[in-house]
Enzyme design. Structure first.
Site, PDB file in Angstrom:
ATOM      1  N   GLU A  29       0.805  -1.253  -0.041  1.00  9.42           N
ATOM      2  CA  GLU A  29       0.215   0.079   0.055  1.00  9.42           C
ATOM      3  C   GLU A  29       0.899   1.258  -0.077  1.00  9.42           C
ATOM      4  OE1 GLU A  29      -3.185   0.944  -0.311  1.00  9.42           O
ATOM      5  OE2 GLU A  29      -3.790  -1.496  -0.661  1.00  9.42           O
ATOM      6  N   ASP A 257     -28.737  39.146  11.557  1.00 10.15           N
ATOM      7  CA  ASP A 257     -30.001  38.807  12.159  1.00 10.15           C
ATOM      8  C   ASP A 257     -29.939  38.615  13.329  1.00 10.15           C
ATOM      9  OD1 ASP A 257     -31.222  39.193   9.614  1.00 10.15           O
ATOM     10  OD2 ASP A 257     -31.699  37.260   9.357  1.00 10.15           O
ATOM     11  N   LYS A 279     -34.624  42.044  12.462  1.00 10.09           N
ATOM     12  CA  LYS A 279     -35.472  41.182  11.409  1.00 10.09           C
ATOM     13  C   LYS A 279     -36.637  40.506  12.248  1.00 10.09           C
ATOM     14  CE  LYS A 279     -35.893  39.798   7.228  1.00 10.09           C
ATOM     15  NZ  LYS A 279     -35.422  38.318   6.930  1.00 10.09           N
ATOM     16  N   GLY A 311     -29.270  29.721   9.781  1.00  7.65           N
ATOM     17  CA  GLY A 311     -29.671  28.504   8.632  1.00  7.65           C
ATOM     18  C   GLY A 311     -29.070  28.754   7.316  1.00  7.65           C
ATOM     19  N   MET A 392     -40.709  28.248  12.703  1.00  4.70           N
ATOM     20  CA  MET A 392     -41.733  29.174  13.113  1.00  4.70           C
ATOM     21  C   MET A 392     -42.998  28.660  13.750  1.00  4.70           C
ATOM     22  SD  MET A 392     -40.859  31.945  10.638  1.00  4.70           S
ATOM     23  CE  MET A 392     -40.439  31.028   9.197  1.00  4.70           C
TER      24      MET A 392
HETATM   25  N1  SAH Z   1     -33.347  30.334   7.120  1.00  4.20           N
HETATM   26  C1  SAH Z   1     -33.330  29.647   8.740  1.00  4.20           C
HETATM   27  C2  SAH Z   1     -34.789  29.728   8.881  1.00  4.20           C
HETATM   28  C3  SAH Z   1     -35.385  31.140   9.486  1.00  4.20           C
HETATM   29  S1  SAH Z   1     -37.076  30.954   9.945  1.00  4.20           S
HETATM   30  C4  SAH Z   1     -32.920  28.097   8.512  1.00  4.20           C
HETATM   31  O1  SAH Z   1     -32.652  27.686   7.441  1.00  4.20           O
HETATM   32  O2  SAH Z   1     -32.870  27.466   9.491  1.00  4.20           O
HETATM   33  C5  SAH Z   1     -36.831  30.959  11.840  1.00  4.20           C
HETATM   34  C6  SAH Z   1     -37.100  29.758  12.292  1.00  4.20           C
HETATM   35  O3  SAH Z   1     -36.076  28.834  12.142  1.00  4.20           O
HETATM   36  C7  SAH Z   1     -37.199  29.561  13.958  1.00  4.20           C
HETATM   37  O4  SAH Z   1     -38.533  30.181  14.173  1.00  4.20           O
HETATM   38  C8  SAH Z   1     -37.118  28.252  14.159  1.00  4.20           C
HETATM   39  O5  SAH Z   1     -38.111  27.531  13.719  1.00  4.20           O
HETATM   40  C9  SAH Z   1     -35.828  27.726  13.127  1.00  4.20           C
HETATM   41  N2  SAH Z   1     -34.773  27.837  13.709  1.00  4.20           N
HETATM   42  C10 SAH Z   1     -33.585  28.566  13.425  1.00  4.20           C
HETATM   43  N3  SAH Z   1     -32.207  28.218  14.285  1.00  4.20           N
HETATM   44  C11 SAH Z   1     -32.773  27.299  14.838  1.00  4.20           C
HETATM   45  C12 SAH Z   1     -32.212  26.462  16.210  1.00  4.20           C
HETATM   46  N4  SAH Z   1     -31.026  26.668  16.308  1.00  4.20           N
HETATM   47  N5  SAH Z   1     -33.002  25.723  16.807  1.00  4.20           N
HETATM   48  C13 SAH Z   1     -34.401  25.475  16.418  1.00  4.20           C
HETATM   49  N6  SAH Z   1     -34.984  25.859  15.325  1.00  4.20           N
HETATM   50  C14 SAH Z   1     -34.299  26.850  14.876  1.00  4.20           C
END
Ligand code: SAH
Length: 480
Positions: A29, A257, A279, A311, A392
Site C-alpha cells: 500500500e 439577524d 428582523k 440557517g 416558526m
Molecule cells: N433560514 C433559517 C430559518 C429562518 S426562520 C434556516 O434555514 O434555518 C426561523 C425559524 O427557524 C425559527 O422560528 C425556528 O423554527 C427555526 N430555527 C432556526 N434556528 C434554529 C435553532 N438553532 N434551533 C431550532 N430552531 C431553529
C-alpha cells in the site's frame, strides 16, 4: 557580509520529472501511494516487486505503470531519474538506497530519512499551486496538522486564480512592458474584485473584467462591491461552511439577524463594520426595504458586504427577496448555503428526517400565522410515512396539532420540539400530537425552536448522542 548559517535541514525544491522514468521498489500500500504521487507529477513509473497489492495491480492492468515481477537488483536503477524504496524488508530498502547513492539517482526510502536523499513533503494541492510542508523529518503528525490548517485556509479555487494569471501573462506583458507596472497590475487583480469573482466561481465575469482591464487605453476599473448572502447555520459555529468562514474573514460590512449567534459574528474580520438588522417583528428592527437599501448602499461604495442569516438563506430566510433587489440594481452577489435548522436539529437530536421504514418524504413548512391560523395544506401534511418539519411553529402549535389530528393523523403520532438546536443549551422535548402543545407551554419553550412531527421521532431513543450542558446539570444536582 556574513555567511548564511546552514540551519535548514533540507534544500527545498520542486523537481520537473514530467515524462521521466522513475522506479518504485515494493508492491504494498505504501508503494502504491508513492506511485500515485509520482504519476500525478507525470513520471513514467516502473514497479519492481514479486507481488502487487490490489491498487498497484489495477494500475498495472490500466497500463499506468510497468510491473516487473522480481526482486530488486542494483542494475534495475540504470536510466531511472528518481527511485523510491517502500518494501517491508530493511535489507532491500538499504540495498536500493546504497545503489541509488552510488549511481547518484535521487532516492527516497519510505519512513527512513537516514537512507533517503530526498524526503516527500505533505502537499496541499491547488493545481497549479502546490504548497509543500516539511518538518525536516521530525514529525509526520505535525506536518499533517499543519496541512489541515493550510487546507482550510486556502480556498479551493485558488488554483483557478493561478490558471487565470497564467493565461493572461503574455497579454499583461504587452500591456505593461515595465516590470514594476506589471507587478502592480497583478497585485490589483489578485487582491481585488477580479480575484473575488474567480473564487466565487464566476469565471466568465472574471475573464471579461480582465480583458477589459487589459484593453489598450483602459483605465483601471472602478471598484465594485459585492454582496454575499451567507447562511450562518443553526448556531453552532462549527457548522459554518468553509466558504462562509472565508467570506466573513474578508467582510468590510456585516449585516446580521437576531438568529445569528454572537460566536459567529465574532468570526468576521475584526475591522468589519457590524450592523444588527434585527428582523424580528419587533420595533428596533429594520424593515425589509431598509435592509435592501443598506445592501445596495454599501455595495455601491465598493464594499464587500456580508448579509449573514441564520440557517440557510433560501429556506424561510427571505434570501430570494434580498437578492432580487440586488439583481435588479446590477449589483454582483454570491449565495453561500448554510445548514438549515431542520438539518441541524435532526442531526443533533438524533432524529433522521427520512428512514426506509418510517418516512419516505419530508416537508418543511412555516407555522407563521396569517389571521391567527397557519395556511397549510392539511390533507397533504397528514399523508402517511412523511416527516413534517415546522419552522416558526411554536406559537401555532395547538392549532397545528389539532388540525393534523382532524385530518387523520393519530393523537399518539410522535412529535418533538428542538429548542436552540446544535447550541450549548439545546433542549429536546418529546411528546405526541395530543401532548406536545401542553408540554411546550409548561416548559416555557423559547425561540428559536423547531417542531418535528413523524414516526422518525421515536428513533431518538436509540440515536441521541448530543448532550450539552451535562456538566452544569451534574454540578447543580450535587448542590441540591
Ligand atoms: N433560514 C433559517 C430559518 C429562518 S426562520 C434556516 O434555514 O434555518 C426561523 C425559524 O427557524 C425559527 O422560528 C425556528 O423554527 C427555526 N430555527 C432556526 N434556528 C434554529 C435553532 N438553532 N434551533 C431550532 N430552531 C431553529
Amino acid at each position: 557580509m556574513t555567511i548564511p548559517a546552514a540551519d535548514r535541514p533540507y534544500f527545498a525544491a520542486f523537481l520537473n520529472l514530467r515524462g521521466k522514468p522513475g522506479l518504485v521498489v515494493g508492491g504494498g500500500e505504501v508503494a502504491a501511494a508513492k506511485t500515485e504521487t509520482l504519476l500525478r507529477s507525470g513520471v513514467r513509473v516502473s514497479v519492481i516487486a514479486p507481488q502487487l497489492c490490489p491498487r498497484l495491480a489495477e494500475l498495472t492492468v490500466l497500463g499506468a505503470v510497468r510491473h516487473e515481477a522480481k526482486r530488486f537488483q542494483p542494475g534495475d536503477l540504470v536510466g531511472a531519474e528518481v527511485v523510491i524504496a517502500a518494501t517491508d524488508d530493511p535489507a532491500v530498502n538499504e540495498a536500493v538506497s546504497a545503489a541509488a547513492k552510488s549511481l547518484r539517482v535521487p532516492v527516497n526510502v519510505a519512513d527512513n530519512a537516514e537512507l533517503s536523499a530526498f524526503i516527500m513533503p505533505a502537499v496541499v494541492d491547488r493545481v497549479p499551486v502546490q504548497i509543500a510542508i516539511s518538518t525536516g523529518g521530525a514529525s509526520p503528525v505535525l506536518a499533517r496538522r499543519l496541512r489541515a490548517a493550510i487546507e482550510s485556509a486556502v480556498p479551493y479555487a485558488f488554483g483557478r486564480l493561478a490558471a487565470l494569471a497564467a493565461r493572461f501573462r503574455p497579454a499583461s506583458k504587452q500591456r505593461h512592458p515595465d516590470a514594476m507596472a506589471r507587478r502592480r497590475f497583478w497585485e490589483r487583480v489578485v487582491e481585488g474584485p477580479i480575484a473575488d469573482l474567480v473564487l466565487a466561481g464566476q469565471e466568465q465575469q472574471a475573464l471579461e473584467a480582465l480583458q477589459r482591464e487589459l484593453a489598450p487605453g483602459a483605465a483601471p476599473e472602478s471598484l465594485k462591491g459585492t454582496v454575499y448572502l451567507v447562511g450562518g447555520g443553526p448556531g453552532n459555529p462549527e457548522l459554518l461552511t468553509l466558504r462562509a468562514l472565508r467570506v466573513l474573514q474578508h467582510a468590510d460590512v456585516l449585516l446580521y439577524d437576531n438568529l445569528v449567534s454572537p460566536a459567529i459574528v465574532d468570526l468576521a474580520r475584526r475591522e468589519a463594520e457590524r450592523v444588527y438588522v434585527g428582523k424580528k417583528a419587533a420595533d428596533h428592527a429594520l424593515s425589509q426595504d431598509q435592509i435592501n437599501d443598506l445592501l445596495v448602499h454599501h455595495a455601491r461604495a465598493g464594499k464587500r458586504v456580508v448579509r449573514l442569516k441564520g440557517g440557510d438563506p433560501f429556506i424561510f430566510g427571505r434570501g430570494g427577496e434580498e437578492i432580487e433587489t440586488l439583481a435588479s440594481r446590477r449589483i454582483s452577489f454570491e449565495v453561500v448555503p448554510g445548514v438549515t435548522a431542520a438539518s441541524g436539529a435532526s442531526a443533533y437530536a438524533g432524529i433522521p428526517l427520512t428512514h426506509r421504514d418510517y418516512a419516505h418524504a419530508c416537508v418543511f413548512v412555516t407555522g407563521h400565522l396569517q389571521d391567527g391560523e397557519p395556511e397549510l395544506d392539511w390533507d397533504a401534511l397528514a399523508a402517511p410515512r412523511q416527516t413534517i418539519v415546522v419552522y416558526m411553529g411554536v406559537r401555532a402549535l395547538p392549532q397545528i396539532c389539532r388540525r393534523l389530528v382532524a385530518h387523520g393523523l393519530a393523537p399518539e403520532h410522535p412529535a418533538v420540539i428542538v429548542q436552540g438546536a446544535t447550541g450549548e443549551r439545546q433542549r429536546v422535548l418529546t411528546g405526541t400530537l395530543a401532548t406536545l402543545a401542553e408540554i411546550a407551554a409548561r416548559e416555557k419553550v423559547k425561540p428559536p425552536a423547531l417542531v418535528i412531527i413523524g414516526e422518525v421521532v421515536r428513533l431518538r431513543e436509540k440515536l441521541a448522542w448530543y448532550s450539552p450542558g451535562a456538566v452544569e446539570q451534574a454540578a447543580a444536582a450535587q448542590r441540591d
